[in-house]
Structure formats: structure tokens, C-alpha cells
Design a protein around this motif. Structure first.
Motif, PDB file in Angstrom:
ATOM      1  N   GLU A 171      12.591  31.762  -6.132  1.00  0.00           N
ATOM      2  CA  GLU A 171      12.805  33.016  -5.434  1.00  0.00           C
ATOM      3  C   GLU A 171      11.527  34.181  -5.670  1.00  0.00           C
ATOM      4  O   GLU A 171      11.113  34.631  -4.540  1.00  0.00           O
ATOM      5  N   ARG A 172      11.161  34.410  -6.736  1.00  0.00           N
ATOM      6  CA  ARG A 172      10.179  35.242  -6.934  1.00  0.00           C
ATOM      7  C   ARG A 172       8.879  34.577  -6.221  1.00  0.00           C
ATOM      8  O   ARG A 172       8.254  35.599  -5.716  1.00  0.00           O
ATOM      9  N   ARG A 173       8.536  33.663  -6.278  1.00  0.00           N
ATOM     10  CA  ARG A 173       7.343  33.110  -5.572  1.00  0.00           C
ATOM     11  C   ARG A 173       7.470  32.909  -4.080  1.00  0.00           C
ATOM     12  O   ARG A 173       6.572  33.443  -3.361  1.00  0.00           O
ATOM     13  N   LEU A 174       8.419  32.742  -3.684  1.00  0.00           N
ATOM     14  CA  LEU A 174       8.740  32.945  -2.278  1.00  0.00           C
ATOM     15  C   LEU A 174       8.651  34.330  -1.777  1.00  0.00           C
ATOM     16  O   LEU A 174       8.084  34.544  -0.569  1.00  0.00           O
ATOM     17  N   LEU A 175       9.462  35.006  -2.305  1.00  0.00           N
ATOM     18  CA  LEU A 175       9.398  36.669  -2.056  1.00  0.00           C
ATOM     19  C   LEU A 175       7.829  37.038  -1.895  1.00  0.00           C
ATOM     20  O   LEU A 175       7.504  37.804  -0.938  1.00  0.00           O
ATOM     21  N   VAL A 176       7.118  36.990  -3.076  1.00  0.00           N
ATOM     22  CA  VAL A 176       5.818  37.295  -3.197  1.00  0.00           C
ATOM     23  C   VAL A 176       5.081  36.885  -2.084  1.00  0.00           C
ATOM     24  O   VAL A 176       4.180  37.397  -1.149  1.00  0.00           O
ATOM     25  N   GLU A 177       5.077  35.409  -1.727  1.00  0.00           N
ATOM     26  CA  GLU A 177       4.333  34.806  -0.411  1.00  0.00           C
ATOM     27  C   GLU A 177       4.898  35.518   0.633  1.00  0.00           C
ATOM     28  O   GLU A 177       3.765  35.981   1.541  1.00  0.00           O
ATOM     29  N   ILE A 178       6.088  35.653   0.885  1.00  0.00           N
ATOM     30  CA  ILE A 178       6.626  36.138   2.470  1.00  0.00           C
ATOM     31  C   ILE A 178       6.111  37.727   2.505  1.00  0.00           C
ATOM     32  O   ILE A 178       5.712  38.148   3.548  1.00  0.00           O
ATOM     33  N   VAL A 179       6.236  38.582   1.461  1.00  0.00           N
ATOM     34  CA  VAL A 179       6.086  39.889   1.409  1.00  0.00           C
ATOM     35  C   VAL A 179       4.695  40.180   1.872  1.00  0.00           C
ATOM     36  O   VAL A 179       4.183  40.963   2.599  1.00  0.00           O
ATOM     37  N   GLY A 180       3.678  39.456   1.143  1.00  0.00           N
ATOM     38  CA  GLY A 180       2.296  39.419   1.550  1.00  0.00           C
ATOM     39  C   GLY A 180       1.971  39.024   3.029  1.00  0.00           C
ATOM     40  O   GLY A 180       1.036  39.550   3.456  1.00  0.00           O
ATOM     41  N   ARG A 181       2.342  37.837   3.421  1.00  0.00           N
ATOM     42  CA  ARG A 181       2.242  37.433   4.775  1.00  0.00           C
ATOM     43  C   ARG A 181       2.618  38.456   5.587  1.00  0.00           C
ATOM     44  O   ARG A 181       1.971  38.769   6.658  1.00  0.00           O
ATOM     45  N   MET A 182       3.940  39.060   5.631  1.00  0.00           N
ATOM     46  CA  MET A 182       4.275  39.762   6.435  1.00  0.00           C
ATOM     47  C   MET A 182       3.482  41.098   6.344  1.00  0.00           C
ATOM     48  O   MET A 182       3.158  41.730   7.512  1.00  0.00           O
ATOM     49  N   ALA A 183       2.927  41.713   5.319  1.00  0.00           N
ATOM     50  CA  ALA A 183       2.254  42.712   5.324  1.00  0.00           C
ATOM     51  C   ALA A 183       0.697  42.657   5.733  1.00  0.00           C
ATOM     52  O   ALA A 183       0.237  43.256   6.663  1.00  0.00           O
ATOM     53  N   THR A 188       7.247  39.573  14.168  1.00  0.00           N
ATOM     54  CA  THR A 188       8.226  39.857  15.230  1.00  0.00           C
ATOM     55  C   THR A 188       9.601  39.083  14.996  1.00  0.00           C
ATOM     56  O   THR A 188       9.702  38.029  14.518  1.00  0.00           O
ATOM     57  N   VAL A 189      10.624  39.853  15.558  1.00  0.00           N
ATOM     58  CA  VAL A 189      12.039  39.218  15.437  1.00  0.00           C
ATOM     59  C   VAL A 189      12.420  39.225  16.997  1.00  0.00           C
ATOM     60  O   VAL A 189      12.367  40.116  17.604  1.00  0.00           O
ATOM     61  N   SER A 190      13.000  38.080  17.533  1.00  0.00           N
ATOM     62  CA  SER A 190      13.592  37.966  18.660  1.00  0.00           C
ATOM     63  C   SER A 190      14.985  37.281  18.209  1.00  0.00           C
ATOM     64  O   SER A 190      14.890  35.996  17.874  1.00  0.00           O
ATOM     65  N   GLY A 191      16.098  37.812  18.313  1.00  0.00           N
ATOM     66  CA  GLY A 191      17.225  37.326  18.199  1.00  0.00           C
ATOM     67  C   GLY A 191      17.343  37.099  16.511  1.00  0.00           C
ATOM     68  O   GLY A 191      17.152  37.996  15.890  1.00  0.00           O
ATOM     69  N   ARG A 192      17.740  35.661  16.310  1.00  0.00           N
ATOM     70  CA  ARG A 192      17.709  35.399  14.870  1.00  0.00           C
ATOM     71  C   ARG A 192      16.538  34.696  14.331  1.00  0.00           C
ATOM     72  O   ARG A 192      16.319  34.173  13.419  1.00  0.00           O
ATOM     73  N   SER A 193      15.403  34.837  15.292  1.00  0.00           N
ATOM     74  CA  SER A 193      14.098  34.196  14.916  1.00  0.00           C
ATOM     75  C   SER A 193      13.182  35.099  14.561  1.00  0.00           C
ATOM     76  O   SER A 193      12.992  36.098  15.298  1.00  0.00           O
ATOM     77  N   VAL A 194      12.577  35.019  13.161  1.00  0.00           N
ATOM     78  CA  VAL A 194      11.532  35.862  12.732  1.00  0.00           C
ATOM     79  C   VAL A 194      10.364  35.268  12.624  1.00  0.00           C
ATOM     80  O   VAL A 194      10.272  34.048  12.065  1.00  0.00           O
ATOM     81  N   ARG A 195       9.129  35.751  13.263  1.00  0.00           N
ATOM     82  CA  ARG A 195       8.082  34.927  13.243  1.00  0.00           C
ATOM     83  C   ARG A 195       7.013  35.777  12.652  1.00  0.00           C
ATOM     84  O   ARG A 195       6.611  36.840  12.902  1.00  0.00           O
ATOM     85  N   ILE A 196       6.423  35.219  11.774  1.00  0.00           N
ATOM     86  CA  ILE A 196       5.151  36.138  10.850  1.00  0.00           C
ATOM     87  C   ILE A 196       3.613  35.759  11.553  1.00  0.00           C
ATOM     88  O   ILE A 196       3.545  34.499  11.889  1.00  0.00           O
ATOM     89  N   GLY A 197       3.073  36.731  11.858  1.00  0.00           N
ATOM     90  CA  GLY A 197       1.493  36.682  12.388  1.00  0.00           C
ATOM     91  C   GLY A 197       1.566  36.714  13.790  1.00  0.00           C
ATOM     92  O   GLY A 197       2.881  36.729  14.645  1.00  0.00           O
ATOM     93  N   ASN A 198       0.464  36.780  14.464  1.00  0.00           N
ATOM     94  CA  ASN A 198       0.227  36.818  15.777  1.00  0.00           C
ATOM     95  C   ASN A 198       0.327  35.525  16.720  1.00  0.00           C
ATOM     96  O   ASN A 198      -0.890  35.034  16.539  1.00  0.00           O
ATOM     97  N   HIS A 199       1.142  34.980  16.898  1.00  0.00           N
ATOM     98  CA  HIS A 199       1.281  33.655  17.360  1.00  0.00           C
ATOM     99  C   HIS A 199       0.883  33.735  18.962  1.00  0.00           C
ATOM    100  O   HIS A 199       1.566  34.599  19.758  1.00  0.00           O
TER     101      HIS A 199
END
Ligand code: GRF
Length: 201
Positions: A171-183, A188-199
């Protein structure tokens, strides 16, 4: 990005974020740590890192709504780009959710085993695989759109503490990775889908 982290206990997820943000290329830094109670290790970790802390106890307010407003005001005062609830054991109401995006971690593979005893419930059910979930919180309990998950094996002699620590390592590794990438990349969130980065495309 500016992070406010909410804790209720040992704060090892907070510590992982503090350690990661020491690297200026991480893209996020913890600007404040909030708790719902005094005397927890998470607050000590923040103080040792020289980070401002605040404590808002439900029992200090006549109504839950007033506590929600107080927590939201504290969070807003630090102008966060993202609030991370890592082991914060209170359900945050609409004022907090409106103040800033809220990322939560849960030590089970949602939608299985939501709530305050995800590890115990998974063990009691006899699952062979559990894991952890990082999600954007909504007004429900562990019901928000899922950002990332990772599986963790359950071993025959596991008890709650052993299994939870194995999950928290992931969990700690996953959280650090996700927070860094989101920052760094935004999301973007559409419905229940979250996409990180400018796709694009
Ligand atoms: C984490 O596993 C979190 O998902 C759960 O409680 C634990 C908190 O651990 N709600 P810590 O306080 O970050 O060490």
C-alpha cells in the motif's frame, strides 16, 4: 503539488509520502497533516519533519456537520491540490470533499471488505488473495472511483497484524507512486473511471 495528509494512527503511509517528497522531482510535498485525535504517531512524524499539524476532534463540536465544516476550513487554509486520507478513521463529509480532491487508501480489494476492518474481514472470510486499493473518495464509505489496486497473498498462518503489515508494505509503495503521478501529470475522472496524465487520442 501541495498535499494535506489526514491520519488517525501510526502514519506509515504519511511517512512514505514524506520520504518520497524529499526528492524534488517527486512533484508533491506535504504542506500540512491533520488528525481527528491527539497523541498519535502520525502527528509526531509530521512534527519531526517540521510540517504544520492540526487536530479536529468530533467531540469538540455540537454536531457532526460543524466538525465537517471545521475540517474543511483547516484543509482549505493550506490550499492543497490533493488531500490524502491514509488511515484516517472518520468519514469525511461534503464540505471536505468540496474543498479539494480526496485520495483514500484501503487495505482490501474494494468492493470487497469495505469499512474499518477490511483486513480482519478478508481473513475471516478465508480469501487466498487480498490487497489494497487507492481511490478518490466520494460521500460513501470506500465507494469512490478506484485509481489503483494491487493484490497481496494471504498465507496459511496469517493473523490480522501479519497480513495487514504485508498489505501496508504494498500500500505504501502504491500510494507513493499514484500520488506522485497525479501530482506531476494531473488526472481526469469520468464516471467511475480515473485517468492519470493527459491522454490524447
Ligand atoms: C492503512 O492500511 C490504511 O489503509 C488503513 O489503516 C492503515 C493506516 O496505516 N485504513 P498508517 O496509519 O498509515 O500506518
Amino acid at each position: 503539488g501541495r498535499l494535506v495528509v489526514l491520519v488517525s494512527g501510526s502514519g506509515t503511509n504519511l511517512q512514505a509520502l514524506l520520504d518520497a517528497s524529499a526528492d524534488p522531482s517527486y512533484g508533491a510535498r506535504v504542506v500540512a497533516v491533520g488528525a481527528d485525535r491527539e497523541g498519535i504517531e502520525g502527528l509526531v512524524r509530521a512534527s519531526k519533519a517540521g510540517i504544520p499539524t492540526f487536530v479536529e476532534k468530533v467531540s469538540d463540536y455540537a454536531t457532526r456537520a460543524e466538525w465537517d465544516m471545521a475540517v474543511a476550513a483547516r484543509i482549505s487554509s493550506y490550499a492543497p491540490d490533493l488531500v490524502v486520507s491514509a488511515g484516517f478513521m472518520k468519514i469525511l463529509g461534503k464540505p471536505t470533499l468540496q474543498a479539494a480532491p480526496l485520495l483514500n487508501t484501503h487495505p482490501a480489494l474494494l468492493p470487497s471488505f469495505p469499512g474499518a476492518h477490511g483486513v480482519r474481514d478478508a481473513l475471516a472470510h478465508g480469501v487466498k488473495v487480498t490487497g489494497c486499493t487507492v481511490m478518490l473518495a466520494d460521500e460513501g464509505v470506500d465507494t469512490g472511483p478506484i485509481v489503483a489496486q494491487e493484490a497481496v497473498p494471504v498465507l496459511p498462518d496469517d493473523d490480522d497484524a501479519v497480513l495487514h503489515e504485508r498489505i501496508k508494505t504494498v500500500e505504501r509503495r502504491l500510494l507513493v507512486e499514484i500520488v506522485g503521478r497525479m501530482a506531476r501529470e494531473g488526472w481526469t475522472v469520468s464516471g467511475r473511471s480515473v485517468r492519470i496524465g493527459n491522454h490524447t487520442g
